[in-house]
Design an enzyme around this catalytic site. Structure first.
Site, PDB file in Angstrom:
ATOM      1  N   HIS A 148     -81.895  18.629 100.290  1.00  0.00           N
ATOM      2  CA  HIS A 148     -81.798  20.047 100.464  1.00  0.00           C
ATOM      3  C   HIS A 148     -82.631  20.758  99.457  1.00  0.00           C
ATOM      4  O   HIS A 148     -83.241  21.927  99.721  1.00  0.00           O
ATOM      5  CB  HIS A 148     -80.373  20.418 100.019  1.00  0.00           C
ATOM      6  CG  HIS A 148     -79.672  20.368 101.322  1.00  0.00           C
ATOM      7  ND1 HIS A 148     -78.899  19.302 101.663  1.00  0.00           N
ATOM      8  CD2 HIS A 148     -79.495  21.290 102.184  1.00  0.00           C
ATOM      9  CE1 HIS A 148     -78.375  19.595 102.688  1.00  0.00           C
ATOM     10  NE2 HIS A 148     -78.521  20.745 103.252  1.00  0.00           N
TER      11      HIS A 148
ATOM     12  N   ASN B  52     -72.917  20.664 110.468  1.00  0.00           N
ATOM     13  CA  ASN B  52     -74.033  19.799 110.422  1.00  0.00           C
ATOM     14  C   ASN B  52     -73.767  18.235 110.788  1.00  0.00           C
ATOM     15  O   ASN B  52     -74.044  17.490 109.990  1.00  0.00           O
ATOM     16  CB  ASN B  52     -74.683  19.803 109.117  1.00  0.00           C
ATOM     17  CG  ASN B  52     -76.004  19.873 108.912  1.00  0.00           C
ATOM     18  OD1 ASN B  52     -76.739  19.254 109.897  1.00  0.00           O
ATOM     19  ND2 ASN B  52     -76.548  19.951 107.766  1.00  0.00           N
TER      20      ASN B  52
END
Length: 505
Positions: A368, A336
């Site tokens: 998130h 990521n």
């Protein structure tokens, strides 16, 4: 569209014997639509005689259509966020608008996450709980990075970091540029984050690909080889996920029957294997998304020593480095990647060293969502990062005296890294508190106990020494600021950006 989905499903079943879920088929078809649209834009629209505003509108409207195609009216979350933030950007000074844009964008994303949690955990509606938060997460990265870069463009370069200088924007984007950047069909599905300057540079190229015989290189070299490699690898990873999920599904790790009937050592082997299968879908989606951008000319990062072009500027993963990681930092640095860059741009480089690590943890947590598994993973890995700092300072130097000892150290740390990552990341994919605790209880919280004991027992080791000029000598700084950067990167690197929009239902 149902005809297309049923046809694709038929051929997949004919070649693999798999009955792929409709939502996964939809997502796969959408990825190929994005790839085709990227090709059409590059070859038939970008260098046509159309006005610039129409070319940019094509990118934005195509992205909105894809959003609606997959997630229906949930795309309104993204539309509202983009619209309000544009108004704030236009009517407020850049130095203050970045704060309001950041708060509104994160607030909108939090509402979307709360709705997602409600549908999944409270209403137990697994079908709707999915994945529409993924595009909102991507757009939140874009709109906040744009606002901070616009603010940096009004600051003297001497006060900016190198990262901020590269992304600084001197001129407010037009509506069409803003609209195309936010909803660009290239990355609306699964990212990765492309900073505004890189995006707009691609749309302003004067030719499709330069001729290598020319001295003036006004465009990127042909990405065909890189695109083909990434698409093939992507499909291989997706097939591994589809085939492997039949016998190596991560949910089995928390199944009471499996826990009671299987020895612990076998369960840890299964844990590692099942999470590799789970990672394969992220590998597949992110590689494909990278290829979509490359087709459009985005992602060229220079040349190798042998003169071959590299297309790694926006790559989100490095598979080999992840699977062979001998430390958490190596793992984090290759997972990521663009989200790590985003957190550094909007938070890490702007906060005092006293608070920025935990501020970045909080930013990543809110970005998130609110599933308990996210926070369980962050806290567990935070302990492991602290242990790694001590171990590298105290233990590692003893294994650097000979080649054989270095190899032994690499092999042992490879094993430890992979098993600790699997142990700590399981709650992230399980999401739920009860199931995650069930697994940890079944192994007596062994990873937490060992981590905490090592944290207490291992000495801190010698601090980094300073050279004669008063600065830290990085030749002897085994960790240095690596830990702070690792904890910041952990909040993004271990966080699975694609998780919300490729999660198996």
């Amino acid at each position: 569209m149902n005809i297309i989905l049923s046809t694709v499903g038929y051929f997949i079943h004919a070649f693999t014997g798999l009955n792929v879920a409709e939502d996964q088929l939809t997502f796969l078809v959408a990825l190929y639509i994005a790839l085709s649209t990227s090709y059409i834009y590059k070859w038939y629209i970008q260098f046509s005689h159309l006005q610039v505003k129409y070319k940019l509108s094509f990118l934005g409207l195509s992205g909105i259509w894809l959003l609606y195609f997959i997630w229906g009216w949930n795309f309104l979350f993204a539309l509202v966020e983009v619209t309000v933030c544009y108004v704030l950007m236009i009517y407020l000074p850049s130095q203050s608008s970045k704060r309001y844009i950041f708060m509104f964008a994160m607030g909108t994303l939090s509402i979307a996450h709360a709705y997602n949690v409600y549908e999944r955990l409270i209403s137990n509606n697994k079908d709707i709980a999915a994945d529409f938060t993924g595009p909102v997460m991507i757009i939140t990265q874009r709109v906040t990075s744009l606002s901070f870069s616009l603010s940096d463009g009004a600051v003297k370069e001497e006060f900016l970091t190198e990262n901020q200088k590269r992304s600084a924007i001197k001129k407010t984007p037009t509506f069409y540029e803003y609209f195309a950047y936010m909803f660009s069909v290239f990355g609306i599905m699964a990212g990765p984050l492309v900073f505004f300057n890189d995006f707009i540079k691609c749309t302003q190229e004067e030719s499709k690909y330069y001729n290598e015989k020319d001295t003036k290189k006004s465009a990127s070299p042909s990405p065909n080889r890189a695109v083909l490699s990434k698409v093939i690898t992507s499909m291989m990873m997706i097939v591994i996920y589809w085939l492997g999920s039949k016998t190596w599904h991560y949910q089995k790790n928390v199944d009471p029957t499996f826990i009671e009937s299987t020895p612990v050592w076998q369960r840890f082997l299964y844990l590692y294997g099942s999470l590799f299968v789970s990672r394969a879908k992220y590998y597949g989606v992110w590689l494909f998304a990278d290829a979509v951008h490359n087709v459009a000319g985005i992602g060229f990062s220079g040349y190798c020593e042998d003169g071959k072009p590299q297309w790694e500027l926006i790559s989100n993963i490095n598979i080999l480095n992840i699977e062979m990681a001998t430390g958490l930092k190596t793992y984090i640095d290759n997972w990521n990647i663009t989200t790590v860059k985003w957190i550094r741009l909007v938070a890490y480089d702007r906060l005092s060293t006293k608070y920025r690590t935990w501020a970045c943890f909080m930013l990543s947590a809110f970005w998130h969502g609110f599933f308990p598994g996210y926070y369980m993973m962050f806290l567990t890995c935070h302990v492991y990062l602290l242990v790694q700092r001590k171990a590298r300072r105290v233990i590692r130097p003893n294994f650097q005296t000979s080649r054989n000892l270095r190899i032994l150290y690499e092999v042992v740390t490879l094993f430890i890294t992979q098993i600790t990552i699997a142990y700590s990341v399981l709650p992230f994919v399980i999401l739920e508190w009860t199931a995650s605790i069930r697994f940890y209880k079944s192994v007596w919280f062994v990873g937490h106990v060992i981590g905490l004991v090592l944290l207490l027992v291992l000495p801190s080791g010698k601090p980094p020494v300073k050279s004669q000029n008063g600065h830290r000598d990085h030749r002897y700084q085994l960790v240095g600021k690596e830990v702070i950067e690792s904890k910041t990167a952990l909040a993004a690197g271990l966080s699975q950006n694609g998780h919300n929009h490729v999660r198996q239902r």
